[in-house]
Design a protein around this motif. Structure first.
Motif, PDB file in Angstrom:
ATOM      1  N   GLY A 177      16.086 -17.389  -7.753  1.00 36.54           N
ATOM      2  CA  GLY A 177      15.875 -16.703  -9.203  1.00 36.54           C
ATOM      3  C   GLY A 177      16.531 -15.315  -9.175  1.00 36.54           C
ATOM      4  N   PHE A 178      16.328 -14.620  -8.034  1.00 34.72           N
ATOM      5  CA  PHE A 178      16.990 -13.417  -7.999  1.00 34.72           C
ATOM      6  C   PHE A 178      18.418 -13.232  -8.253  1.00 34.72           C
ATOM      7  N   GLY A 179      19.131 -14.225  -7.583  1.00 37.72           N
ATOM      8  CA  GLY A 179      20.565 -14.509  -7.616  1.00 37.72           C
ATOM      9  C   GLY A 179      20.941 -14.673  -9.006  1.00 37.72           C
ATOM     10  N   MET A 180      20.026 -15.620  -9.827  1.00 36.16           N
ATOM     11  CA  MET A 180      20.365 -15.935 -11.077  1.00 36.16           C
ATOM     12  C   MET A 180      20.279 -14.771 -12.238  1.00 36.16           C
ATOM     13  N   LEU A 181      19.312 -14.111 -11.682  1.00 35.19           N
ATOM     14  CA  LEU A 181      19.198 -12.723 -12.725  1.00 35.19           C
ATOM     15  C   LEU A 181      20.354 -11.819 -12.484  1.00 35.19           C
ATOM     16  N   LEU A 182      20.670 -11.635 -11.112  1.00 37.56           N
ATOM     17  CA  LEU A 182      21.806 -10.835 -10.862  1.00 37.56           C
ATOM     18  C   LEU A 182      23.188 -11.197 -11.509  1.00 37.56           C
TER      19      LEU A 182
END
Length: 67
Positions: free
Chosen positions: A17-22
């Protein structure tokens, strides 16, 4: 339900999820940095080397920068 998934699965989901937000993915919709932090904190588990705690601090830092 995600709450019933294993600790490792929930941890992996928080990292993804963090990667997708970035990347500003079109699929994150209403998912926020706060959601990543909460999920990661709940799935932290045993963290002998401190890597998971460091990840949580990283997400918190990025969240502050994104405000």
């Amino acid at each position: 339900a995600l709450s019933q998934a294993s600790e490792n699965f929930r941890w992996s989901a928080s990292v993804a999820g963090f990667g997708m937000l970035l990347r500003e993915s079109e699929y994150v919709k209403d998912y926020r940095y706060e959601d990543v932090i909460l999920l990661a904190q709940q799935a932290r588990g045993v963290d002998k080397e401190g890597y998971r705690a460091e990840f949580i601090r990283l997400v918190e830092s990025v969240r502050l920068l994104a405000q």
